[in-house]
Design a protein around this motif. Structure first.
Motif, PDB file in Angstrom:
ATOM      1  N   PRO A  97      32.117  48.596  50.667  1.00 37.95           N
ATOM      2  CA  PRO A  97      33.572  48.584  50.491  1.00 37.95           C
ATOM      3  C   PRO A  97      34.255  47.969  51.710  1.00 37.95           C
ATOM      4  N   GLY A  98      35.272  47.175  51.449  1.00 35.82           N
ATOM      5  CA  GLY A  98      35.992  46.489  52.521  1.00 35.82           C
ATOM      6  C   GLY A  98      35.529  45.063  52.733  1.00 35.82           C
ATOM      7  N   SER A  99      34.417  44.699  52.118  1.00 37.85           N
ATOM      8  CA  SER A  99      33.924  43.327  52.239  1.00 37.85           C
ATOM      9  C   SER A  99      34.850  42.364  51.497  1.00 37.85           C
ATOM     10  N   ILE A 100      34.836  41.123  51.942  1.00 37.14           N
ATOM     11  CA  ILE A 100      35.629  40.059  51.338  1.00 37.14           C
ATOM     12  C   ILE A 100      34.671  38.972  50.866  1.00 37.14           C
ATOM     13  N   VAL A 101      34.917  38.448  49.673  1.00 42.30           N
ATOM     14  CA  VAL A 101      34.141  37.329  49.138  1.00 42.30           C
ATOM     15  C   VAL A 101      35.109  36.172  48.910  1.00 42.30           C
ATOM     16  N   VAL A 102      34.735  35.002  49.416  1.00 43.27           N
ATOM     17  CA  VAL A 102      35.524  33.794  49.221  1.00 43.27           C
ATOM     18  C   VAL A 102      34.655  32.804  48.456  1.00 43.27           C
ATOM     19  N   SER A 103      35.116  32.430  47.266  1.00 43.90           N
ATOM     20  CA  SER A 103      34.377  31.480  46.445  1.00 43.90           C
ATOM     21  C   SER A 103      35.187  30.206  46.306  1.00 43.90           C
ATOM     22  N   ASN A 104      34.542  29.101  46.578  1.00 48.41           N
ATOM     23  CA  ASN A 104      35.202  27.800  46.496  1.00 48.41           C
ATOM     24  C   ASN A 104      34.932  27.178  45.129  1.00 48.41           C
ATOM     25  N   VAL A 105      35.959  26.831  44.400  1.00 48.26           N
ATOM     26  CA  VAL A 105      35.956  26.136  43.117  1.00 48.26           C
ATOM     27  C   VAL A 105      35.664  27.048  41.924  1.00 48.26           C
ATOM     28  N   PHE A 106      34.588  27.847  41.985  1.00 47.57           N
ATOM     29  CA  PHE A 106      34.181  28.622  40.816  1.00 47.57           C
ATOM     30  C   PHE A 106      34.479  30.109  40.979  1.00 47.57           C
ATOM     31  N   GLU A 107      35.090  30.691  39.942  1.00 48.10           N
ATOM     32  CA  GLU A 107      35.357  32.126  39.928  1.00 48.10           C
ATOM     33  C   GLU A 107      34.078  32.901  39.630  1.00 48.10           C
ATOM     34  N   ILE A 108      34.089  34.163  40.008  1.00 39.56           N
ATOM     35  CA  ILE A 108      32.996  35.058  39.655  1.00 39.56           C
ATOM     36  C   ILE A 108      33.411  35.753  38.357  1.00 39.56           C
ATOM     37  N   PRO A 109      32.677  35.500  37.272  1.00 34.40           N
ATOM     38  CA  PRO A 109      33.057  36.071  35.971  1.00 34.40           C
ATOM     39  C   PRO A 109      33.147  37.595  36.000  1.00 34.40           C
ATOM     40  N   GLY A 110      34.241  38.121  35.451  1.00 35.77           N
ATOM     41  CA  GLY A 110      34.437  39.558  35.381  1.00 35.77           C
ATOM     42  C   GLY A 110      35.058  40.187  36.612  1.00 35.77           C
ATOM     43  N   TRP A 111      35.234  39.427  37.668  1.00 38.23           N
ATOM     44  CA  TRP A 111      35.843  39.949  38.892  1.00 38.23           C
ATOM     45  C   TRP A 111      37.336  39.642  38.885  1.00 38.23           C
ATOM     46  N   ARG A 112      38.114  40.524  39.492  1.00 34.71           N
ATOM     47  CA  ARG A 112      39.557  40.323  39.594  1.00 34.71           C
ATOM     48  C   ARG A 112      39.859  39.588  40.906  1.00 34.71           C
ATOM     49  N   VAL A 113      40.501  38.442  40.750  1.00 37.58           N
ATOM     50  CA  VAL A 113      40.854  37.594  41.887  1.00 37.58           C
ATOM     51  C   VAL A 113      42.113  38.129  42.555  1.00 37.58           C
ATOM     52  N   ASN A 114      42.172  38.010  43.877  1.00 34.69           N
ATOM     53  CA  ASN A 114      43.392  38.310  44.602  1.00 34.69           C
ATOM     54  C   ASN A 114      44.431  37.293  44.129  1.00 34.69           C
ATOM     55  N   ASP A 115      45.504  37.748  43.516  1.00 34.77           N
ATOM     56  CA  ASP A 115      46.493  36.859  42.895  1.00 34.77           C
ATOM     57  C   ASP A 115      47.123  35.858  43.854  1.00 34.77           C
ATOM     58  N   MET A 116      47.136  36.154  45.128  1.00 36.10           N
ATOM     59  CA  MET A 116      47.755  35.252  46.115  1.00 36.10           C
ATOM     60  C   MET A 116      47.086  33.879  46.129  1.00 36.10           C
ATOM     61  N   ASN A 117      45.828  33.795  45.732  1.00 28.28           N
ATOM     62  CA  ASN A 117      45.085  32.544  45.850  1.00 28.28           C
ATOM     63  C   ASN A 117      44.744  31.903  44.511  1.00 28.28           C
ATOM     64  N   ARG A 118      45.184  32.492  43.427  1.00 32.19           N
ATOM     65  CA  ARG A 118      44.853  31.979  42.099  1.00 32.19           C
ATOM     66  C   ARG A 118      45.369  30.555  41.930  1.00 32.19           C
ATOM     67  N   GLY A 119      44.521  29.702  41.389  1.00 25.94           N
ATOM     68  CA  GLY A 119      44.924  28.339  41.076  1.00 25.94           C
ATOM     69  C   GLY A 119      44.833  27.349  42.218  1.00 25.94           C
ATOM     70  N   LYS A 120      44.360  27.766  43.363  1.00 34.05           N
ATOM     71  CA  LYS A 120      44.265  26.865  44.519  1.00 34.05           C
ATOM     72  C   LYS A 120      42.841  26.389  44.763  1.00 34.05           C
ATOM     73  N   GLY A 121      41.917  26.730  43.874  1.00 34.67           N
ATOM     74  CA  GLY A 121      40.530  26.310  44.033  1.00 34.67           C
ATOM     75  C   GLY A 121      39.719  27.179  44.961  1.00 34.67           C
ATOM     76  N   VAL A 122      40.358  28.187  45.549  1.00 31.48           N
ATOM     77  CA  VAL A 122      39.669  29.140  46.403  1.00 31.48           C
ATOM     78  C   VAL A 122      39.964  30.519  45.834  1.00 31.48           C
ATOM     79  N   TYR A 123      38.907  31.272  45.579  1.00 27.70           N
ATOM     80  CA  TYR A 123      39.051  32.586  44.973  1.00 27.70           C
ATOM     81  C   TYR A 123      38.671  33.649  45.989  1.00 27.70           C
ATOM     82  N   LEU A 124      39.616  34.514  46.276  1.00 34.94           N
ATOM     83  CA  LEU A 124      39.433  35.565  47.267  1.00 34.94           C
ATOM     84  C   LEU A 124      39.277  36.901  46.550  1.00 34.94           C
TER      85      LEU A 124
END
Length: 139
Positions: free
Chosen positions: A101-128
């Motif tokens: 808990p508390g870890s951060i995952v940053v994915s470039n270009v591809f989302e992780i299916p079933g995970w909820r993205v931090n809305d601040m970064n949606r649509g910018k090609g980087v998924y936090l």
């Protein structure tokens, strides 16, 4: 105080290639250790040669030539990945099982299916993603 907390954090790049993301993380000074895992021998050698030629990176970076499916990720606080779409679901399961808990995952270009993205970064090609909050978006 934030700087002290950051100095205890560890960063990992899964599929680190030539090491540029690992070196950038080290250059920013936000992490005690920045680590890269790469399975391609040529890219692994290139990253290590660059590390050896730059003394300021000796203590803050490390590169390993390993298959990402065979490494344990529980010790990392921030995970960067530029995985291709076909592996992201499987990778998501691995990350969910191994990250604390508390870890951060940053994915470039591809989302992780079933995970909820931090809305601040949606649509910018980087998924936090923030662990465990990101798991709340499962269907």
């Amino acid at each position: 105080q934030q700087k002290q907390t950051q100095q205890k954090l560890t960063f990992v790049d899964l599929g680190s290639g030539d090491g540029r993301v690992v070196f950038r993380a080290a250059r920013e000074g936000l992490f005690a250790k920045s680590v890269g895992y790469e399975i391609n021998p040529a890219l692994h050698i290139f990253a290590n040669c660059r590390r050896l030629m730059t003394p300021r990176y000796w203590s803050s970076t490390q590169f390993y030539m390993r298959d990402l499916w065979k490494i344990q990720l529980h010790q990392y606080d921030v995970v960067a990945v530029y995985g291709l779409s076909p592996i992201m679901k499987r990778l998501g399961k691995k990350l969910e099982e191994e990250l604390k808990p508390g870890s951060i995952v940053v994915s470039n270009v591809f989302e992780i299916p079933g995970w909820r993205v931090n809305d601040m970064n949606r649509g910018k090609g980087v998924y936090l993603y923030s662990v465990p909050e990101c798991f709340g978006g499962k269907k």
